[in-house]
Design a protein around this motif. Structure first.
Motif, PDB file in Angstrom:
ATOM      1  N   ILE A  96       0.870  -1.172   0.000  1.00 45.44           N
ATOM      2  CA  ILE A  96       0.000   0.000   0.000  1.00 45.44           C
ATOM      3  C   ILE A  96       0.906   1.221   0.000  1.00 45.44           C
ATOM      4  O   ILE A  96       1.960   1.212   0.632  1.00 45.44           O
ATOM      5  CB  ILE A  96      -0.902   0.025   1.261  1.00 45.44           C
TER       6      ILE A  96
ATOM      7  N   GLN B 270       1.231   5.771   0.040  1.00 42.59           N
ATOM      8  CA  GLN B 270       0.597   7.012   0.491  1.00 42.59           C
ATOM      9  C   GLN B 270       1.442   8.200   0.053  1.00 42.59           C
ATOM     10  O   GLN B 270       2.483   8.477   0.660  1.00 42.59           O
ATOM     11  CB  GLN B 270       0.418   7.009   2.012  1.00 42.59           C
TER      12      GLN B 270
ATOM     13  N   GLY C 264      -4.038  10.294   0.759  1.00 40.96           N
ATOM     14  CA  GLY C 264      -4.623   9.080   1.315  1.00 40.96           C
ATOM     15  C   GLY C 264      -3.896   7.819   0.891  1.00 40.96           C
ATOM     16  O   GLY C 264      -2.859   7.855   0.233  1.00 40.96           O
ATOM     17  N   LEU C 265      -4.480   6.698   1.273  1.00 38.35           N
ATOM     18  CA  LEU C 265      -3.890   5.383   1.039  1.00 38.35           C
ATOM     19  C   LEU C 265      -4.330   4.811  -0.308  1.00 38.35           C
ATOM     20  O   LEU C 265      -5.483   4.968  -0.707  1.00 38.35           O
ATOM     21  CB  LEU C 265      -4.329   4.419   2.154  1.00 38.35           C
TER      22      LEU C 265
ATOM     23  N   TRP D 195      -4.049   1.089  -2.357  1.00 41.17           N
ATOM     24  CA  TRP D 195      -3.624  -0.300  -2.418  1.00 41.17           C
ATOM     25  C   TRP D 195      -2.938  -0.561  -3.768  1.00 41.17           C
ATOM     26  O   TRP D 195      -3.455  -0.179  -4.818  1.00 41.17           O
ATOM     27  CB  TRP D 195      -4.829  -1.214  -2.262  1.00 41.17           C
TER      28      TRP D 195
ATOM     29  N   SER E 159      -1.438  -7.449  -3.915  1.00 44.12           N
ATOM     30  CA  SER E 159      -1.266  -8.470  -2.889  1.00 44.12           C
ATOM     31  C   SER E 159      -0.760  -9.753  -3.524  1.00 44.12           C
ATOM     32  O   SER E 159      -0.962  -9.993  -4.734  1.00 44.12           O
ATOM     33  CB  SER E 159      -2.594  -8.762  -2.184  1.00 44.12           C
TER      34      SER E 159
ATOM     35  N   TYR F  62      -2.642 -10.216  -7.101  1.00 44.45           N
ATOM     36  CA  TYR F  62      -3.775  -9.342  -7.398  1.00 44.45           C
ATOM     37  C   TYR F  62      -3.233  -7.923  -7.417  1.00 44.45           C
ATOM     38  O   TYR F  62      -2.498  -7.530  -6.512  1.00 44.45           O
ATOM     39  CB  TYR F  62      -4.875  -9.473  -6.344  1.00 44.45           C
ATOM     40  N   TYR F  63      -3.589  -7.160  -8.434  1.00 41.08           N
ATOM     41  CA  TYR F  63      -3.052  -5.824  -8.604  1.00 41.08           C
ATOM     42  C   TYR F  63      -4.159  -4.790  -8.736  1.00 41.08           C
ATOM     43  O   TYR F  63      -5.234  -5.070  -9.263  1.00 41.08           O
ATOM     44  CB  TYR F  63      -2.167  -5.760  -9.846  1.00 41.08           C
TER      45      TYR F  63
ATOM     46  N   PRO G 275      -6.040  -2.225 -10.582  1.00 43.21           N
ATOM     47  CA  PRO G 275      -6.181  -2.080 -12.046  1.00 43.21           C
ATOM     48  C   PRO G 275      -5.487  -0.837 -12.607  1.00 43.21           C
ATOM     49  O   PRO G 275      -4.988  -0.874 -13.737  1.00 43.21           O
ATOM     50  CB  PRO G 275      -7.701  -1.998 -12.232  1.00 43.21           C
TER      51      PRO G 275
ATOM     52  N   TYR H 143       4.153   1.078   2.113  1.00 43.97           N
ATOM     53  CA  TYR H 143       3.972   0.173   3.244  1.00 43.97           C
ATOM     54  C   TYR H 143       3.807  -1.258   2.738  1.00 43.97           C
ATOM     55  O   TYR H 143       3.122  -1.494   1.730  1.00 43.97           O
ATOM     56  CB  TYR H 143       2.719   0.512   4.031  1.00 43.97           C
TER      57      TYR H 143
ATOM     58  N   ALA I  37      -8.744  -7.595   5.470  1.00 42.41           N
ATOM     59  CA  ALA I  37      -8.258  -6.320   5.993  1.00 42.41           C
ATOM     60  C   ALA I  37      -6.800  -6.505   6.354  1.00 42.41           C
ATOM     61  O   ALA I  37      -6.354  -7.627   6.597  1.00 42.41           O
ATOM     62  CB  ALA I  37      -9.065  -5.891   7.215  1.00 42.41           C
ATOM     63  N   PHE I  38      -6.050  -5.415   6.426  1.00 41.67           N
ATOM     64  CA  PHE I  38      -4.616  -5.486   6.693  1.00 41.67           C
ATOM     65  C   PHE I  38      -4.365  -5.284   8.182  1.00 41.67           C
ATOM     66  O   PHE I  38      -4.587  -4.205   8.713  1.00 41.67           O
ATOM     67  CB  PHE I  38      -3.887  -4.435   5.854  1.00 41.67           C
TER      68      PHE I  38
END
Lengths: 120, 110
Positions: free
Chosen positions: A39, A41, A46-47, A49, A52, A60-61, A63, A96, A106-107
């Motif tokens: 993730i 920032q 903001g954050l 993603w 993963s 998974y990326y 898009p 991060y 959730a992380f």
């Protein structure tokens, strides 16, 4: 206690590839109970993603970043890595790494983050 | 793609007051896949709530989550000095494996 630690260059030139590694300690990256994610920032924002990975290598990326992102895992070193190609100033951010249980989605554990600046 | 909107952008309150933060999704989100995080300056985010209403390990019971469909709420019943921070909602699953964060709500001291 699980710990995640990001490492890599803090300065990357425009058009080059950003490379970061997350080292996991206090737990096994090969556990079937978790995914591992990145993730970012941008300063003052903001954050976002990025993507993963599962220990098996399934990825998974986001898009919006998919064409430039590669996430890989090295179970022998208990590490996973991020590569982001063709970077621009817009990729300047704190990056991060984090753990995501299969359930819930959730992380729950995060690294401290590392600032990567894209500049010539 | 599901877009999350958080309101208000900034919430100015005093310690001891109740904080109510909103997260709205552009499409229905499974309650199982809605989470809330707290972030303080210079720190990584901390997971507060998952599954819309379940507190993460070690989170005080003054934090509660609720909602379903497109409307979710994070409530802090009585603000403590350490609660002044930015709060983000996050959803999972608009596409397989994909996460989205909201833009955040800053709770600052009035």
């Amino acid at each position: 206690q699980l710990q995640l630690q990001e490492s890599g260059p803090g300065l990357v030139k425009p058009s080059e590839t950003l490379s970061l590694t997350c080292t996991v300690s206090g737990g096994s990256i090969s556990s079937s109970s978790y995914y591992w994610g990145w993730i970012r920032q941008p300063p003052g924002k903001g954050l976002e993603w990025i993507g993963s990975i599962y220990y098996s290598g399934s990825t998974y990326y986001n898009p919006s970043l998919k064409s430039r992102v590669t996430i890989s895992v090295d179970t022998s070193k208990n590490q996973f890595s991020l590569k982001l190609s063709s970077v621009t100033a817009a990729d300047t951010a704190v990056y991060y790494c984090a753990r995501r249980p299969v359930v819930p989605a959730a992380f729950d554990y995060w690294g401290q983050g590392t600032l990567v600046t894209v500049s010539s | 793609e599901i877009v999350l909107t958080q309101s208000p952008g900034t919430l100015s309150l005093s310690p001891g007051e109740r904080a109510t933060l909103s997260c709205r999704a552009s499409q229905s989100v499974s309650s199982s896949y809605l989470a809330w995080y707290q972030q303080k300056p210079g720190q990584a985010p901390r997971l507060l709530i998952y599954g819309a209403s379940s507190r993460a390990t070690g989170i005080p019971d003054r934090f509660s989550g609720s909602g379903s469909g497109t409307d979710f709420t994070l409530t802090i019943s009585r603000l403590e000095p350490e609660d002044f921070a930015v709060y983000y909602c996050q959803q999972y699953g608009s596409s397989p494996g994909v996460f989205t964060f909201g833009p955040g709500t800053k709770v600052d001291i009035k």
